[in-house]
Scaffold this motif. Structure first.
Motif, PDB file in Angstrom:
ATOM      1  N   ASP A  33      46.268 -18.478 -17.803  1.00  0.00           N
ATOM      2  CA  ASP A  33      45.893 -18.284 -16.409  1.00  0.00           C
ATOM      3  C   ASP A  33      46.642 -17.108 -15.789  1.00  0.00           C
ATOM      4  O   ASP A  33      46.067 -16.303 -15.060  1.00  0.00           O
ATOM      5  CB  ASP A  33      46.179 -19.552 -15.597  1.00  0.00           C
ATOM      6  CG  ASP A  33      45.456 -20.768 -16.135  1.00  0.00           C
ATOM      7  OD1 ASP A  33      44.334 -20.598 -16.651  1.00  0.00           O
ATOM      8  OD2 ASP A  33      46.012 -21.870 -16.047  1.00  0.00           O
ATOM      9  N   LEU A  37      45.244 -13.515 -14.319  1.00  0.00           N
ATOM     10  CA  LEU A  37      45.598 -12.936 -13.020  1.00  0.00           C
ATOM     11  C   LEU A  37      46.097 -11.507 -13.172  1.00  0.00           C
ATOM     12  O   LEU A  37      45.752 -10.631 -12.371  1.00  0.00           O
ATOM     13  CB  LEU A  37      46.676 -13.790 -12.343  1.00  0.00           C
ATOM     14  CG  LEU A  37      46.209 -15.089 -11.716  1.00  0.00           C
ATOM     15  CD1 LEU A  37      47.408 -15.880 -11.223  1.00  0.00           C
ATOM     16  CD2 LEU A  37      45.237 -14.834 -10.593  1.00  0.00           C
ATOM     17  N   LEU A  52      41.665 -13.700  -5.475  1.00  0.00           N
ATOM     18  CA  LEU A  52      42.166 -14.089  -6.798  1.00  0.00           C
ATOM     19  C   LEU A  52      42.104 -15.606  -6.969  1.00  0.00           C
ATOM     20  O   LEU A  52      41.788 -16.109  -8.043  1.00  0.00           O
ATOM     21  CB  LEU A  52      43.600 -13.597  -6.987  1.00  0.00           C
ATOM     22  CG  LEU A  52      43.816 -12.090  -6.996  1.00  0.00           C
ATOM     23  CD1 LEU A  52      45.298 -11.770  -7.052  1.00  0.00           C
ATOM     24  CD2 LEU A  52      43.073 -11.434  -8.133  1.00  0.00           C
ATOM     25  N   LEU A  56      40.099 -17.511  -9.906  1.00  0.00           N
ATOM     26  CA  LEU A  56      40.828 -18.409 -10.803  1.00  0.00           C
ATOM     27  C   LEU A  56      40.194 -19.791 -10.803  1.00  0.00           C
ATOM     28  O   LEU A  56      40.050 -20.411 -11.858  1.00  0.00           O
ATOM     29  CB  LEU A  56      42.295 -18.479 -10.376  1.00  0.00           C
ATOM     30  CG  LEU A  56      43.236 -19.212 -11.306  1.00  0.00           C
ATOM     31  CD1 LEU A  56      43.339 -18.484 -12.642  1.00  0.00           C
ATOM     32  CD2 LEU A  56      44.607 -19.326 -10.679  1.00  0.00           C
ATOM     33  N   TYR A  66      47.380 -20.217  -2.622  1.00  0.00           N
ATOM     34  CA  TYR A  66      47.595 -18.775  -2.785  1.00  0.00           C
ATOM     35  C   TYR A  66      49.076 -18.432  -2.924  1.00  0.00           C
ATOM     36  O   TYR A  66      49.439 -17.432  -3.538  1.00  0.00           O
ATOM     37  CB  TYR A  66      46.948 -17.984  -1.645  1.00  0.00           C
ATOM     38  CG  TYR A  66      47.591 -18.156  -0.299  1.00  0.00           C
ATOM     39  CD1 TYR A  66      48.630 -17.337   0.093  1.00  0.00           C
ATOM     40  CD2 TYR A  66      47.159 -19.136   0.573  1.00  0.00           C
ATOM     41  CE1 TYR A  66      49.227 -17.483   1.322  1.00  0.00           C
ATOM     42  CE2 TYR A  66      47.745 -19.300   1.804  1.00  0.00           C
ATOM     43  CZ  TYR A  66      48.782 -18.474   2.181  1.00  0.00           C
ATOM     44  OH  TYR A  66      49.375 -18.637   3.391  1.00  0.00           O
ATOM     45  N   ILE A  69      49.940 -18.376  -6.571  1.00  0.00           N
ATOM     46  CA  ILE A  69      49.528 -17.133  -7.216  1.00  0.00           C
ATOM     47  C   ILE A  69      50.537 -16.032  -6.907  1.00  0.00           C
ATOM     48  O   ILE A  69      50.956 -15.290  -7.793  1.00  0.00           O
ATOM     49  CB  ILE A  69      48.108 -16.736  -6.769  1.00  0.00           C
ATOM     50  CG1 ILE A  69      47.107 -17.756  -7.304  1.00  0.00           C
ATOM     51  CG2 ILE A  69      47.760 -15.339  -7.244  1.00  0.00           C
ATOM     52  CD1 ILE A  69      45.705 -17.540  -6.838  1.00  0.00           C
ATOM     53  N   LEU A  73      52.789 -14.137  -9.764  1.00  0.00           N
ATOM     54  CA  LEU A  73      52.721 -12.687  -9.920  1.00  0.00           C
ATOM     55  C   LEU A  73      54.098 -12.063  -9.720  1.00  0.00           C
ATOM     56  O   LEU A  73      54.481 -11.134 -10.436  1.00  0.00           O
ATOM     57  CB  LEU A  73      51.708 -12.085  -8.950  1.00  0.00           C
ATOM     58  CG  LEU A  73      50.241 -12.369  -9.261  1.00  0.00           C
ATOM     59  CD1 LEU A  73      49.353 -11.819  -8.159  1.00  0.00           C
ATOM     60  CD2 LEU A  73      49.842 -11.786 -10.601  1.00  0.00           C
TER      61      LEU A  73
END
Length: 89
Positions: A33, A37, A52, A56, A66, A69, A73
């Protein structure tokens, strides 16, 4: 000391300290996953986190916030500053 180690062994069945074990909640996003991304971010660095998130959820069937995510990242080294630099090229 020996007696402290023996007591720990009898109580827990292990002589390692509890603080050496993995702490916190297990990660929701698996390695695949996160790689997905990263590919999305490299392909379209101007996309927002909510876009995103939808991709996903749609393509990998993983529903996350979010902020998750953003945190993942950030953990792999993708910062807003780097995204801005990629988007400008």
């Amino acid at each position: 000391t020996f007696w402290c180690i023996l007591k720990l062994w009898r109580e827990t069945g292990d002589v390692g300290s509890i603080s050496n074990r993995i702490r916190g909640c297990p990660r929701i996003l698996q390695c695949g996953d996160v790689l997905y991304l990263i590919r999305l971010v490299r392909h379209r660095p101007e996309w927002f986190l909510d876009e995103l998130l939808v991709l996903l959820d749609t393509n990998h069937f993983v529903s996350v916030h979010y902020a998750t995510i953003h945190r993942e990242l950030k953990r792999v080294g993708v910062s807003p500053k780097k995204l801005k630099r990629i988007a400008n090229h």
